[in-house]
Design an enzyme around this catalytic site. Structure first.
Site, PDB file in Angstrom:
ATOM      1  N   LYS A  26       0.835  -1.206   0.000  1.00 50.15           N
ATOM      2  CA  LYS A  26       0.000   0.000   0.000  1.00 50.15           C
ATOM      3  C   LYS A  26       0.870   1.256   0.000  1.00 50.15           C
ATOM      4  O   LYS A  26       0.653   2.168  -0.802  1.00 50.15           O
ATOM      5  CB  LYS A  26      -0.923  -0.008   1.209  1.00 50.15           C
ATOM      6  N   ARG A  96      -3.717   2.934   8.461  1.00 49.79           N
ATOM      7  CA  ARG A  96      -3.995   1.650   7.811  1.00 49.79           C
ATOM      8  C   ARG A  96      -2.740   0.782   7.778  1.00 49.79           C
ATOM      9  O   ARG A  96      -1.621   1.282   7.730  1.00 49.79           O
ATOM     10  CB  ARG A  96      -4.473   1.867   6.361  1.00 49.79           C
ATOM     11  N   GLY A 105      -8.489  -7.376   4.487  1.00 46.29           N
ATOM     12  CA  GLY A 105      -9.337  -7.511   5.657  1.00 46.29           C
ATOM     13  C   GLY A 105      -8.706  -8.177   6.858  1.00 46.29           C
ATOM     14  O   GLY A 105      -9.352  -8.344   7.892  1.00 46.29           O
ATOM     15  N   MET A 107      -5.959  -7.228   8.680  1.00 39.51           N
ATOM     16  CA  MET A 107      -5.371  -6.375   9.725  1.00 39.51           C
ATOM     17  C   MET A 107      -6.237  -5.142   9.929  1.00 39.51           C
ATOM     18  O   MET A 107      -7.253  -4.960   9.279  1.00 39.51           O
ATOM     19  CB  MET A 107      -3.927  -6.039   9.365  1.00 39.51           C
ATOM     20  N   ARG A 349      -3.505  -1.880  -6.018  1.00 33.87           N
ATOM     21  CA  ARG A 349      -2.711  -3.090  -5.815  1.00 33.87           C
ATOM     22  C   ARG A 349      -3.094  -4.085  -6.893  1.00 33.87           C
ATOM     23  O   ARG A 349      -4.169  -3.974  -7.497  1.00 33.87           O
ATOM     24  CB  ARG A 349      -2.971  -3.692  -4.430  1.00 33.87           C
ATOM     25  N   HIS A 465     -16.149  -8.463   1.657  1.00 31.36           N
ATOM     26  CA  HIS A 465     -15.100  -9.308   2.232  1.00 31.36           C
ATOM     27  C   HIS A 465     -15.224 -10.741   1.717  1.00 31.36           C
ATOM     28  O   HIS A 465     -14.237 -11.356   1.294  1.00 31.36           O
ATOM     29  CB  HIS A 465     -15.196  -9.281   3.763  1.00 31.36           C
ATOM     30  N   ARG A 571       2.749 -47.563  -7.915  1.00 28.44           N
ATOM     31  CA  ARG A 571       2.902 -48.264  -6.635  1.00 28.44           C
ATOM     32  C   ARG A 571       2.163 -49.588  -6.724  1.00 28.44           C
ATOM     33  O   ARG A 571       0.936 -49.643  -6.530  1.00 28.44           O
ATOM     34  CB  ARG A 571       2.347 -47.386  -5.503  1.00 28.44           C
ATOM     35  N   ARG A 627       7.359 -49.286  -9.424  1.00 23.64           N
ATOM     36  CA  ARG A 627       8.010 -49.652  -8.170  1.00 23.64           C
ATOM     37  C   ARG A 627       7.552 -51.053  -7.767  1.00 23.64           C
ATOM     38  O   ARG A 627       6.351 -51.308  -7.644  1.00 23.64           O
ATOM     39  CB  ARG A 627       7.654 -48.653  -7.062  1.00 23.64           C
ATOM     40  N   GLU A 755      15.082 -43.243  -0.604  1.00 23.71           N
ATOM     41  CA  GLU A 755      14.136 -42.846   0.445  1.00 23.71           C
ATOM     42  C   GLU A 755      14.700 -43.048   1.844  1.00 23.71           C
ATOM     43  O   GLU A 755      13.991 -42.859   2.835  1.00 23.71           O
ATOM     44  CB  GLU A 755      12.827 -43.621   0.290  1.00 23.71           C
ATOM     45  N   SER A 774      15.106 -42.245  -8.235  1.00 23.93           N
ATOM     46  CA  SER A 774      13.878 -41.491  -8.018  1.00 23.93           C
ATOM     47  C   SER A 774      13.784 -41.213  -6.528  1.00 23.93           C
ATOM     48  O   SER A 774      13.758 -42.141  -5.721  1.00 23.93           O
ATOM     49  CB  SER A 774      12.657 -42.294  -8.485  1.00 23.93           C
ATOM     50  N   GLY A 776      12.177 -40.676  -3.310  1.00 25.72           N
ATOM     51  CA  GLY A 776      10.887 -40.856  -2.645  1.00 25.72           C
ATOM     52  C   GLY A 776      10.832 -39.954  -1.428  1.00 25.72           C
ATOM     53  O   GLY A 776      11.096 -40.386  -0.301  1.00 25.72           O
ATOM     54  N   THR A 777      10.499 -38.693  -1.653  1.00 22.58           N
ATOM     55  CA  THR A 777      10.664 -37.700  -0.590  1.00 22.58           C
ATOM     56  C   THR A 777       9.645 -37.834   0.534  1.00 22.58           C
ATOM     57  O   THR A 777       9.846 -37.245   1.600  1.00 22.58           O
ATOM     58  CB  THR A 777      10.620 -36.276  -1.170  1.00 22.58           C
ATOM     59  N   ASN A 778       8.551 -38.575   0.319  1.00 22.81           N
ATOM     60  CA  ASN A 778       7.639 -38.815   1.448  1.00 22.81           C
ATOM     61  C   ASN A 778       8.369 -39.609   2.531  1.00 22.81           C
ATOM     62  O   ASN A 778       8.434 -39.214   3.703  1.00 22.81           O
ATOM     63  CB  ASN A 778       6.393 -39.567   0.982  1.00 22.81           C
ATOM     64  N   ASP A 779       8.917 -40.775   2.135  1.00 20.75           N
ATOM     65  CA  ASP A 779       9.631 -41.596   3.107  1.00 20.75           C
ATOM     66  C   ASP A 779      10.967 -40.979   3.512  1.00 20.75           C
ATOM     67  O   ASP A 779      11.408 -41.118   4.650  1.00 20.75           O
ATOM     68  CB  ASP A 779       9.861 -43.007   2.552  1.00 20.75           C
ATOM     69  N   CYS A 841       9.500 -38.416  -6.869  1.00 25.92           N
ATOM     70  CA  CYS A 841       8.168 -38.998  -7.033  1.00 25.92           C
ATOM     71  C   CYS A 841       7.304 -38.893  -5.782  1.00 25.92           C
ATOM     72  O   CYS A 841       6.194 -39.404  -5.749  1.00 25.92           O
ATOM     73  CB  CYS A 841       8.257 -40.456  -7.472  1.00 25.92           C
ATOM     74  N   TYR A 861      13.158 -34.826 -13.885  1.00 33.17           N
ATOM     75  CA  TYR A 861      11.695 -34.797 -13.905  1.00 33.17           C
ATOM     76  C   TYR A 861      11.146 -34.755 -12.488  1.00 33.17           C
ATOM     77  O   TYR A 861      11.839 -35.063 -11.512  1.00 33.17           O
ATOM     78  CB  TYR A 861      11.131 -36.012 -14.649  1.00 33.17           C
TER      79      TYR A 861
END
Length: 889
Positions: A26, A96, A105, A107, A349, A465, A571, A627, A755, A774, A776-779, A841, A861
């Site tokens: 602002k 403001r 809305g 703050m 804005r 709002h 999987r 896999r 992983e 590959s 396996g970023t979850n595990d 993956c 990838y």
């Protein structure tokens, strides 16, 4: 000395648009508008750096701040010819907030600051209108009392309603100066009763109270929630903007309004907005009075447009619209006030918009030469594309409209009616689809609005709002449905003699503004037009390939439709939960010897072969990463007497033996137990069956279509080089057998999922036996943090809210820890094999921030769920282009 305060307006502009990090959006834009010659009331900005110091130093200000504020205020007094606190010609100001990223809305704001028992008389004399002066005074006390002193808003409303009742008035506008004088006196008495202190009369005390309230609101619950939902760091802070008041409520030659240079719902290049004659800014968004259209072309019977009511100011506003859009090269959200037929600009804005509008605006601006294709790609928030990928209402379905309001935010939503934000959040957390129904929303409803599938209000216009926040969140919204009566006590909504109770299902069509009772049928989205154009541009600029995580034909077909360039994770254990297969899987696991396992696997082979045939057909020559089985055994063990008895009968063993076998196979921590390649090494016949199904299926599809599939066989949970060597040898032996029997071969590759931290640490050794990695970023996140993804939800939200973690590491990749392992494994792998293929993956593959990291590391990838493929395609392009700035869709 550090400069904490920057002035703007009246020819003294110390800021510019590029300083938004310091001045907030602002403040930076007020300075910029003033610099390009637009009519901006003079003022000054207290920087975001002060907010940082404020919280760092136990809510104390820098020593030099007070002096700089006094000097800046003196410049405003000189520019306006008015004096702050003067009883004859008082200067009034607005206070403001202004964060670097728009937070509509969330703050606090205080208007008419500087009024007291003496200056209200000066305002009366200066304006010649006692009613206006006393109405302004009561507005200031009400706003200051609520925002700064913490008095509940309803206490003020009760007093006004009492005075209205005495005067037999239905609207605020019917009250006289004497009525407002009574309201002010009652307000002051009530505030002293509530706070044990009289309402502050010293304008300087008022100013510092308001400044402190704005800085304090940066950490209020609704602002914290909004920042969490929109990934806005708490350390950014907010600026405070102090500006000379201009008045839209001094008579019928005055007005206030909100407008967009283009339609924020559709993106159409038409001026879009609303205004109110004789009103202040809060009246437009509050929904208490019905806003009127800007142009005569948009006016309906009975409405008075700004073009007709204030023709000179409207003509100037059209010029401002054109100037701002060309200058900022983006659709603008504008706030303005007209005082005595003179137009003043209070804010501009980049406007919040729907995904559909964002696409159209970006594409049309590029086609018109206002921006280039690269900037168009940068402009659209990838996460917002999710709004376009889900069904909308079937236009052919029979419709019985319950009620109609304003089409405030497009899209369709079906859900159970709830009347509170808290209930919306709690029921949504249980997986329920809900529609939040409110008379009007307030910033305190932000958490429920985010949780709900759609939002319905009975008050408010297209710039209310509810409308603005819903568009920013991508939630369908019907606003201002005045034909609906909401009864919070009875938990009902009624229209046309029909009643809907809490918990009953309704459907919203945010594109038409219609509300239906029950669930309406939906149709699939058509991903063409602007979507196809922008995605084509994105694809031409991205380097990362985008694949999908898919193991069913439906998922694979959806992925192809959304532009997936192969399957990055199939999987196979998910294929075995089908009722026709689970019995054979359990027999295989429960068997005491190899012969029993092979018998069960022989029954599974045809199923597996057909699974892979279907995927290879759909992917039509694209790579398919499969896999091999990676089940935590507890997911497949028989549970309960009936299932154990069924497996015992199939294996020809007694129930007691089966119960003992279940006990033998039970694990205390199955996610770190006998799974992945460990299972394949213990029972090699499992991976042999799967490899045979893969190669036989691939050869069948190659013969059928003439296009050989590209199988990529992934070994899960490798932690040592030897594990990969053993399983690779098994697969290569089976490939040789299948190819020899068929008299044909095809190209395939064998790699592993990284992983485990140990796999990342010894990636150079593992790479000697791998054709690809590959991640396996979850595990990998679980094993790096030592967290269970299934259990961490109980405390991770607190960690994020408390700032212990910047984000949930299962949602957005932990760059510092998990990312360091990915980067290390990438370098080590490529040092041994420069051409090794590298991908990701885990579901991080669909998260824009994680994709930017993958681009920086140089992966080949990303792979994500089918519906996130377009998100990943756009995010990958932005990562390649170095996207930056506030993407507003």
């Amino acid at each position: 000395m550090t400069q904490w305060v920057y002035s703007f307006g009246a020819g003294h502009n110390e800021g510019r648009a590029e300083m938004r990090d310091l001045l907030g959006g602002k403040g930076a834009n007020l300075a910029e508008m003033a610099a390009i010659g637009l009519p901006v009331p003079p003022g000054f900005t207290i920087t975001t750096a002060v907010c940082t110091e404020f919280y760092k130093n136990d809510r104390r200000y820098p020593e030099a701040l007070a002096g700089q504020v006094r000097a800046a205020l003196a410049r405003v007094e000189q520019a306006t010819g008015r004096t702050f606190g003067d009883r004859h010609k008082p200067l009034l100001v607005s206070v403001r907030s202004g964060a670097r990223v728009s937070m509509p809305g969330m703050m606090d704001t205080v208007l008419n600051l500087g009024l007291n028992d003496a200056t209200v008389e000066g305002l009366t004399n200066a304006s010649g209108d006692a009613r206006f002066a006393w109405d302004s005074y009561r507005r200031f006390i009400q706003m200051y009392g609520s925002v700064v002193l913490g008095v509940d808003h309803h206490r003020f409303e009760e007093i006004i309603e009492h005075v209205k009742l005495d005067e037999d008035a239905t609207e605020d506008t019917a009250l006289t100066a004497q009525d407002w004088h009574r309201v002010v006196a009652a307000y002051k008495d009530m505030i002293e009763e509530e706070t044990k202190k009289p309402f502050p009369q010293d304008p300087e005390d008022q100013l510092w109270g308001a400044i402190g309230a704005v800085f304090g609101s940066w950490m209020n619950p609704r602002a914290i929630t909004y920042r969490r939902l929109h990934d806005i760091p708490a350390e950014w802070g907010t600026a405070v903007n102090v500006q000379a008041m201009v008045f839209g409520n001094m008579g019928n030659d005055c007005a206030t309004g909100v407008c967009f240079t283009r339609n924020p719902s559709t993106g159409e290049n038409v001026f879009y907005g609303e205004f109110l004659v004789n009103a202040q800014g809060e009246d437009v968004v509050a929904g208490i009075r019905t806003p009127q259209p800007l142009s005569e072309a948009q006016a309906k019977p009975g409405e008075t447009s700004m073009e007709r009511a204030l023709p000179a100011a409207y003509k100037e506003l059209l010029h401002v619209r054109e100037t701002l859009e060309k200058h900022y090269q983006d659709m603008q959200d504008i706030e303005f006030t007209v005082e005595k037929n003179k137009l003043y600009m209070l804010q501009t804005r980049s406007g919040k918009r729907t995904a559909a509008a964002s696409l159209r605006i970006a594409v049309e601006m590029a086609q018109d030469g206002l921006i280039d294709e690269k900037e168009a790609v940068r402009r659209v928030n990838p996460a917002s594309l999710d709004q376009l990928l889900h069904p909308t209402l079937d236009p052919k379905a029979a419709r019985q409209v319950f009620a109609k309001g304003l089409p405030a935010s497009p899209g369709a939503a079906v859900g159970a009616v709830v009347f509170s934000a808290d209930e919306a959040e709690s029921r949504a957390a249980k997986g329920e689809a809900v529609i939040l129904v409110r008379i009007e929303t307030s910033p305190e409803d932000i958490h429920g609005m985010h949780a709900a599938r759609g939002i319905l209000t009975t008050r408010g216009g297209m710039t209310s709002h509810a409308a603005v926040v819903a568009r920013g969140m991508g939630r369908p919204c019907v606003a201002g449905a005045g034909g609906i009566a909401v009864d919070y006590g009875a938990q009902t909504l009624s229209a046309g003699g029909r009643m809907v109770r809490a918990g009953e299902t309704i459907t919203l069509d945010g594109a038409s503004g219609e509300v239906f009772v029950g669930a309406m049928p939906m149709i699939e989205p058509q991903l063409s037009g602007d979507f196809a154009v922008l995605m084509g541009w994105a694809d031409s600029h991205r380097r990362l390939k985008v694949r999908a995580n898919a193991e069913t034909p439906l998922d694979a077909e959806t992925a192809r439709k959304f532009g997936a360039e192969g399957i990055g994770l199939c999987r196979t254990e998910h294929m075995f939960f089908d009722p026709a297969r689970i019995g054979a899987v359990r027999q295989m696991i429960m068997a005491h010897d190899e012969a029993g396992r092979r018998a069960a696997l022989e029954r599974l082979l045809p199923f597996q072969r057909q699974d892979f045939v279907a995927l290879f057909r759909i992917m039509a020559g694209l790579p398919v990463t499969i896999r091999l089985l990676d089940p935590p055994l507890h997911e497949f063990l028989p549970h309960g007497a009936q299932e154990i008895a069924e497996v015992a009968s199939a294996l020809g063993q007694d129930v007691a033996a089966m119960e003992r076998r279940v006990a033998e196979l039970a694990e205390a921590n199955p996610m770190l137990g006998h799974r992945g390649c460990r299972l394949g090494i213990s029972y090699p016949e499992i991976y042999e069956m799967q490899a045979r199904a893969i190669f036989e299926g691939a050869l069948a599809v190659a013969e059928e279509t003439g296009a050989a599939p590209v199988p990529e066989i992934m070994i899960p949970l490798v932690g040592t080089r030897r594990e990969l060597e053993i399983t690779r040898a098994q697969i290569e032996r089976v490939a040789g057998e299948v190819f020899a029997a068929a008299g044909r071969t095809l190209t395939y590759s064998i790699g592993t999922m990284i992983e485990l931290p140990r796999a990342a640490l010894i990636a150079d050794a593992i790479a000697e036996s791998a054709d690809f990695f590959s991640f396996g970023t979850n595990d990998l996140t679980q094993t790096t943090f030592g967290l269970s993804r299934d259990d961490a939800g109980k405390f991770l939200p607190h960690y994020v809210e408390s700032g212990i973690l910047p984000k949930d590491p299962f949602v957005s990749l932990d760059i510092e820890g998990v990312g360091a392992l990915v980067r290390m494994a990438t370098k080590k792998g490529r040092r041994v094999k420069p051409a090794i293929k590298l991908g990701i993956c885990g579901e991080h593959g669909g998260d824009p921030a994680s994709i930017a990291f993958c681009e920086s590391v140089g992966l080949d990838y990303v792979s994500c769920s089918p519906y996130r493929v377009p998100v990943a395609r756009l995010a990958a392009a932005q990562a390649a282009l170095g996207a930056k700035g506030d993407r507003t869709a």
